[in-house]
Design an enzyme around this catalytic site. Structure first.
Site, PDB file in Angstrom:
ATOM      1  N   ASP A   1      -6.714  -3.391  11.273  1.00 58.17           N
ATOM      2  CA  ASP A   1      -5.480  -2.512  11.757  1.00 58.17           C
ATOM      3  C   ASP A   1      -5.193  -2.179  13.094  1.00 58.17           C
ATOM      4  OD1 ASP A   1      -3.073  -0.833  10.922  1.00 58.17           O
ATOM      5  OD2 ASP A   1      -4.269   0.323   9.579  1.00 58.17           O
TER       6      ASP A   1
ATOM      7  N   CYS B   1       0.777  -1.143   0.109  1.00 51.71           N
ATOM      8  CA  CYS B   1      -0.174  -0.142  -0.039  1.00 51.71           C
ATOM      9  C   CYS B   1       1.046   1.220  -0.015  1.00 51.71           C
ATOM     10  CB  CYS B   1      -1.061  -0.205   1.318  1.00 51.71           C
ATOM     11  SG  CYS B   1      -2.411   1.176   0.949  1.00 51.71           S
TER      12      CYS B   1
END
Length: 203
Positions: free
Chosen positions: A126, A6
């Site tokens: 996360d 990412c």
């Protein structure tokens, strides 16, 4: 086991990803040091191997803007990383058929349970950091995950040291950003090593 890199921002990041062969790369459209504009993302996508899917990362963005990026084939999947609720997700669903990943900042298992009820395709688990929407570079306690009805991306502080252990958690995919950087820039050697470790963990 799938792999997502990412926060790619430069052409050389894309070329490095083409060499390392993750399954997904992420473009961050939210406010971040890894932010890219719509035009930047479209240009970067032109250099990406077509077998690698693109994920757009958004924080409380307009659903119409997100749907337009899908329609223009800049992104293949949508990652919601803000305070988007069920009403918002249903509106987005009416505008586009692209798969939706919903990010959960995990403090307790209940956070995951609540997100698991949403009409999305994947969760992204996360680390919870107060006043931040992600990109902390810190891991959370993976024993909090437990059972989920959605396949999930595991994120938060993944790197070469813990990637093999992360691959044993039951995650559908592993997502890395700072763990494939050196001095805040994407590092092709780290990308290659992480990809090799993930492939090695699942042979």
């Amino acid at each position: 086991m799938k792999l997502k890199f990412c926060g790619l921002t430069r052409k050389q990041d894309i070329l490095a990803a083409n060499a390392a062969r993750p399954d997904y790369v992420g473009f961050v459209f939210a406010d971040s040091r890894r932010h890219v504009s719509d035009l930047d993302a479209a240009r970067l996508k032109e250099h990406l191997d077509p077998e690698i899917k693109t994920v757009g990362v958004f924080v409380n963005d307009e659903p119409e803007h997100i749907a337009a990026l899908v329609k223009d084939e800049v992104i293949d999947l949508i990652q919601l990383h803000g305070d988007e609720n069920e009403h918002y997700i249903k509106k987005l669903r009416r505008l586009t058929n692209a798969p939706i990943i919903y990010a959960v900042r995990v403090e307790t298992h209940r956070d995951i349970e609540e997100a698991d009820r949403l009409p999305v395709d994947y969760l992204l688990l996360d680390t919870y950091v107060k006043h931040a929407y992600g990109g902390s570079g810190k891991t959370f306690d993976w024993s909090l995950i437990g059972e989920t009805s959605h396949p999930y991306f595991l994120a938060g502080g993944l790197n070469e040291e813990n990637i093999t252990r992360a691959a044993q958690t039951g995650a559908y995919a592993l997502a890395l950003s700072s763990g494939i950087e050196t001095d805040d820039t994407k590092d092709i050697n780290k990308m290659r090593r992480v990809a090799a470790l993930v492939k090695g963990a699942h042979q």
